[in-house]
Design a protein around this motif. Structure first.
Motif, short mmCIF file in Angstrom:
data_model
loop_
_atom_site.label_atom_id
_atom_site.label_comp_id
_atom_site.label_asym_id
_atom_site.label_seq_id
_atom_site.Cartn_x
_atom_site.Cartn_y
_atom_site.Cartn_z
N GLN A 42 0.83 -1.21 0.00
CA GLN A 42 0.00 0.00 0.00
C GLN A 42 0.86 1.25 0.00
O GLN A 42 0.57 2.22 -0.72
CB GLN A 42 -0.93 -0.01 1.21
N GLU A 43 1.92 1.26 0.80
CA GLU A 43 2.81 2.43 0.82
C GLU A 43 3.49 2.61 -0.53
O GLU A 43 3.63 3.74 -1.02
CB GLU A 43 3.85 2.26 1.92
N ASN A 44 3.91 1.52 -1.14
CA ASN A 44 4.54 1.60 -2.46
C ASN A 44 3.57 2.16 -3.49
O ASN A 44 3.93 3.02 -4.30
CB ASN A 44 5.03 0.20 -2.87
N HIS A 45 2.33 1.70 -3.45
CA HIS A 45 1.32 2.20 -4.37
C HIS A 45 1.06 3.69 -4.16
O HIS A 45 0.98 4.47 -5.12
CB HIS A 45 0.02 1.40 -4.19
N ASN A 46 0.96 4.11 -2.91
CA ASN A 46 0.74 5.53 -2.61
C ASN A 46 1.91 6.38 -3.08
O ASN A 46 1.70 7.48 -3.61
CB ASN A 46 0.50 5.73 -1.11
N VAL A 53 1.74 12.23 -9.74
CA VAL A 53 1.16 13.57 -9.64
C VAL A 53 2.25 14.64 -9.74
O VAL A 53 2.09 15.64 -10.45
CB VAL A 53 0.37 13.71 -8.31
N LEU A 54 3.36 14.40 -9.06
CA LEU A 54 4.46 15.37 -9.13
C LEU A 54 5.02 15.48 -10.54
O LEU A 54 5.33 16.58 -11.02
CB LEU A 54 5.58 14.97 -8.16
N GLU A 55 5.16 14.34 -11.23
CA GLU A 55 5.67 14.37 -12.60
C GLU A 55 4.72 15.16 -13.50
O GLU A 55 5.17 15.93 -14.35
CB GLU A 55 5.85 12.96 -13.13
N GLU A 56 3.42 14.96 -13.33
CA GLU A 56 2.46 15.71 -14.14
C GLU A 56 2.54 17.20 -13.86
O GLU A 56 2.51 18.02 -14.78
CB GLU A 56 1.04 15.21 -13.85
#
Length: 128
Positions: A42-46, A53-56
């Protein structure tokens, strides 16, 4: 000899019954390991979502910053045209086709077509 066998048999039965009531440490360990694995996934997915989002955001910011620079570069530098396309423009011009039709057939701006034709002519106006 019979008493020894009876004592050993009864002892084994008692130990077997006691083992049934003890906690299974392996299953507890497996449960904890599964919970830890799920937490890490879950942490990896988050983290991957946050990075996306940051890349976008960075891409959008870069596009907003680079857009005026790119438009200025496009206006300042002429379009790079492949040699085959230049030869096609020259051939169409030599056939007497007007600049608008040459531009539409070669998918180039009229200014670029004029520039190609001008570059291929000598000072007397003849094609090289």
């Amino acid at each position: 000899m019979n008493t020894v066998i009876i004592v050993l048999l009864s002892l084994s039965t008692v130990l077997f019954i006691i083992s049934m009531f003890q906690k299974d440490k392996l299953s507890q360990f497996e449960t904890e390991f599964e919970e830890l694995t799920m937490t890490l996934l879950q942490e990896n997915h988050n983290l991957k979502k946050r990075i996306g989002v940051l890349e976008e955001e960075l891409l959008l910011e870069k596009q907003l910053i680079d857009a005026p620079v790119l438009s200025a570069k496009r206006k300042a530098s002429p379009l790079v045209v492949h040699e085959v396309l230049k030869n096609q423009v020259i051939a169409l011009h030599q056939q007497g086709m007007d600049l608008q039709r040459i531009a539409s057939q070669s998918s180039l701006p009229v200014d670029t077509v004029k520039h190609i034709i001008k570059d291929r002519q000598d000072p007397a106006g003849r094609m090289i």
